[in-house]
Structure formats: C-alpha cells, structure tokens
Design a protein around this motif. Structure first.
Motif, PDB file in Angstrom:
ATOM      1  N   VAL A 154       0.855  -1.187   0.000  1.00  0.00           N
ATOM      2  CA  VAL A 154       0.000   0.000   0.000  1.00  0.00           C
ATOM      3  C   VAL A 154       0.892   1.238   0.000  1.00  0.00           C
ATOM      4  O   VAL A 154       1.799   1.355   0.823  1.00  0.00           O
ATOM      5  CB  VAL A 154      -0.918   0.023   1.250  1.00  0.00           C
ATOM      6  N   HIS A 155       0.631   2.136  -0.959  1.00  0.00           N
ATOM      7  CA  HIS A 155       1.385   3.393  -1.010  1.00  0.00           C
ATOM      8  C   HIS A 155       0.400   4.556  -0.903  1.00  0.00           C
ATOM      9  O   HIS A 155      -0.541   4.630  -1.683  1.00  0.00           O
ATOM     10  CB  HIS A 155       2.168   3.483  -2.320  1.00  0.00           C
ATOM     11  N   THR A 156       0.602   5.399   0.111  1.00  0.00           N
ATOM     12  CA  THR A 156      -0.274   6.560   0.256  1.00  0.00           C
ATOM     13  C   THR A 156       0.541   7.834   0.470  1.00  0.00           C
ATOM     14  O   THR A 156       1.748   7.792   0.757  1.00  0.00           O
ATOM     15  CB  THR A 156      -1.244   6.445   1.465  1.00  0.00           C
ATOM     16  N   HIS A 157      -0.173   8.951   0.324  1.00  0.00           N
ATOM     17  CA  HIS A 157       0.378  10.268   0.671  1.00  0.00           C
ATOM     18  C   HIS A 157      -0.512  10.868   1.752  1.00  0.00           C
ATOM     19  O   HIS A 157      -0.868  12.039   1.692  1.00  0.00           O
ATOM     20  CB  HIS A 157       0.398  11.184  -0.551  1.00  0.00           C
ATOM     21  N   SER A 158      -0.894  10.039   2.712  1.00  0.00           N
ATOM     22  CA  SER A 158      -1.812  10.527   3.743  1.00  0.00           C
ATOM     23  C   SER A 158      -1.181  11.707   4.480  1.00  0.00           C
ATOM     24  O   SER A 158       0.036  11.780   4.666  1.00  0.00           O
ATOM     25  CB  SER A 158      -2.188   9.404   4.707  1.00  0.00           C
ATOM     26  N   ASN A 161       9.361  13.778   2.526  1.00  0.00           N
ATOM     27  CA  ASN A 161       8.656  14.805   1.744  1.00  0.00           C
ATOM     28  C   ASN A 161       7.766  14.211   0.655  1.00  0.00           C
ATOM     29  O   ASN A 161       7.566  14.811  -0.402  1.00  0.00           O
ATOM     30  CB  ASN A 161       9.658  15.796   1.124  1.00  0.00           C
ATOM     31  N   HIS A 162       7.252  13.014   0.913  1.00  0.00           N
ATOM     32  CA  HIS A 162       6.452  12.352  -0.120  1.00  0.00           C
ATOM     33  C   HIS A 162       5.301  11.560   0.505  1.00  0.00           C
ATOM     34  O   HIS A 162       4.152  11.963   0.394  1.00  0.00           O
ATOM     35  CB  HIS A 162       7.399  11.457  -0.939  1.00  0.00           C
ATOM     36  N   GLY A 163       5.585  10.477   1.195  1.00  0.00           N
ATOM     37  CA  GLY A 163       4.499   9.648   1.733  1.00  0.00           C
ATOM     38  C   GLY A 163       5.053   8.379   2.339  1.00  0.00           C
ATOM     39  O   GLY A 163       6.123   8.392   2.948  1.00  0.00           O
TER      40      GLY A 163
HETATM   41 ZN   LIG Z   1       3.734   8.590  -4.185  1.00  0.00          ZN
END
Ligand SMILES: [Zn+2]
Length: 235
Positions: free
Chosen positions: A96-100, A158-160
């Motif tokens: 799972v990849h998020t930018h929460s 600086n990303h997620g």
């Molecule tokens: Zn991303």
C-alpha cells in the motif's frame, strides 16, 4: 461495469481503497494498493484515480515485468516499485502506497514516526526511511525495495509512505493506524507532549491479532451502507 464476487481480489482492492479514503488516507489520484497474484509472477493493482471511486473493473493484473496481463489501462513506471518489492520479498502479499496527510507531514523530519500514541507499538522497529532528492521521480523500484530491506514500512521523505504486509487486509489497516499514529505525533510534538516508551509485545499482538481484523470487518460494514456503487458491482 462487470460484476464480481465479494471475495474477488478486485473487489477487495476497491474496498480497501475506499476504506483508506474514509480513514484519512486519500492520496489524490496517485498512491496505489496492490496484491500479489498467488502462484504467478504478477500482481493486481489499483488505478490512477481518487481512492473513493475505485470499482473492481478498474483494477488490473500486471506482470513483475510490468506487462499488462488483464484490464484496460497501461501500468506506468510509477508502479514499478510494487513489482520490485514482490520480487525481493516472498513474505509480502500486499503493498500500500499513500500520501496521507499526517504521515507525509511527519516524514519531513526524515526519521521514523515518533511514539506518542500506543498505536505506534505496531510500527516499533519496523520503519525504514528513504530520503528522496526529487531528481528522479518516479524513484527506481529496486532502490525502493533495497531501502525497505526487511522492514514493514518505508517512509519516503517529503512524499508519503509504503507499507507491506502478508495480506491486503493487514496492509490496509496498518496504513490507517500509521496515519493515526502520525496524527498523534505531529499534534503532540507541537503541544509539547511526551512520547511513550518501548511497548510490550502483548500490545502489539493485541493490535495485530484483534484490532486489525475487527477494523477491516467494521469498515466493510460501513461501506455496505455508504458505497452503494461498489456493492452494485458485486454479486
Ligand atoms: Zn507517491
């Protein structure tokens, strides 16, 4: 719109996306949820769109070589790290990849999310940090997999964040709880609060064994009441 069974992996990925959205992990049209296709050099992955609109027929099957195997959109290099992680980590069944928001804020410190909440016990000693310099988006998959190593969480400065787990349900609910732990950390640090110390293994076992499965089932019941379009796509 195709109708799928409730236990179809495409339905479960679409449901996971909507759970993430309603629990503070919406990540604009980037951010993905994927699941390894058992016994194949392939994985299922969600599309580029808002998390809360994903339907089962938008989920595609992609080879570890990034070839499209099933579905109607072409995988982009931005999903390459999913393939690299499945290649390197036989224990991983879901990524799972998020930018929460709060995780993304916390990782601007380029260090693990601090333990201000008891929830953070889930992630104790499991977080790696990857410092992005911004010159190579998307970051090459094998660099991401190498930075993750044997950990469960890779914070991208600086990303997620990228979370891996044996199952979709676990990866999804851990993403929700990491966002919650980060929300505590960001707020408590600015309030001058004190972090908690190292946690007992029993707490971690309780969170993993009881809380995570209950959260998935509970979120599924909520979706049944609210996300009628999702359930209309299932039989
Ligand atoms: Zn991303």
């Amino acid at each position: 719109v195709i109708a799928v069974q409730l236990d179809d992996i495409r339905f479960r990925i679409a449901a996971a996306r909507r759970m993430l959205a309603r629990n503070g992990c919406e990540s604009y049209v980037a951010g993905h949820v994927s699941v390894r296709a058992p016994g194949e050099d392939a994985f299922w992955i969600s599309p580029f769109e808002y998390f809360d609109e994903t339907l089962p027929d938008r989920v595609i099957k992609v080879g570890l070589d990034l070839r499209l195997l099933e579905g109607d959109w072409e995988p982009s290099p931005a999903v390459q790290f999913h393939a690299s992680i499945y290649q390197e980590r036989v224990d991983v069944g879901s990524v799972v990849h998020t930018h929460s928001q709060h995780v993304s804020t916390a990782v601007t410190r380029s260090e693990p999310v601090a333990r201000y909440s008891v929830l953070a016990a889930l992630f104790e000693g499991e977080q790696a940090v990857y410092v992005e310099d911004g010159t190579t988006p998307p970051v090459e998959g094998r660099l991401v997999a190498a930075a993750l190593g044997s950990q469960q969480v890779l914070l991208l400065s600086n990303h997620g964040v990228i979370l891996v787990a044996p199952t979709l349900e676990e990866a999804t609910m851990r993403a929700v709880l990491l966002e919650e732990a980060a929300r505590f950390a960001v707020a408590a640090a600015s309030a001058g609060g004190s972090p908690v110390g190292a946690s007992a293994p029993a707490r971690r076992d309780f969170l993993n064994g009881s809380v995570l499965p209950a959260m998935w089932e509970s979120n599924l019941r909520r979706l049944r009441r609210t996300d009628l379009d999702l359930f209309a796509a299932a039989s």
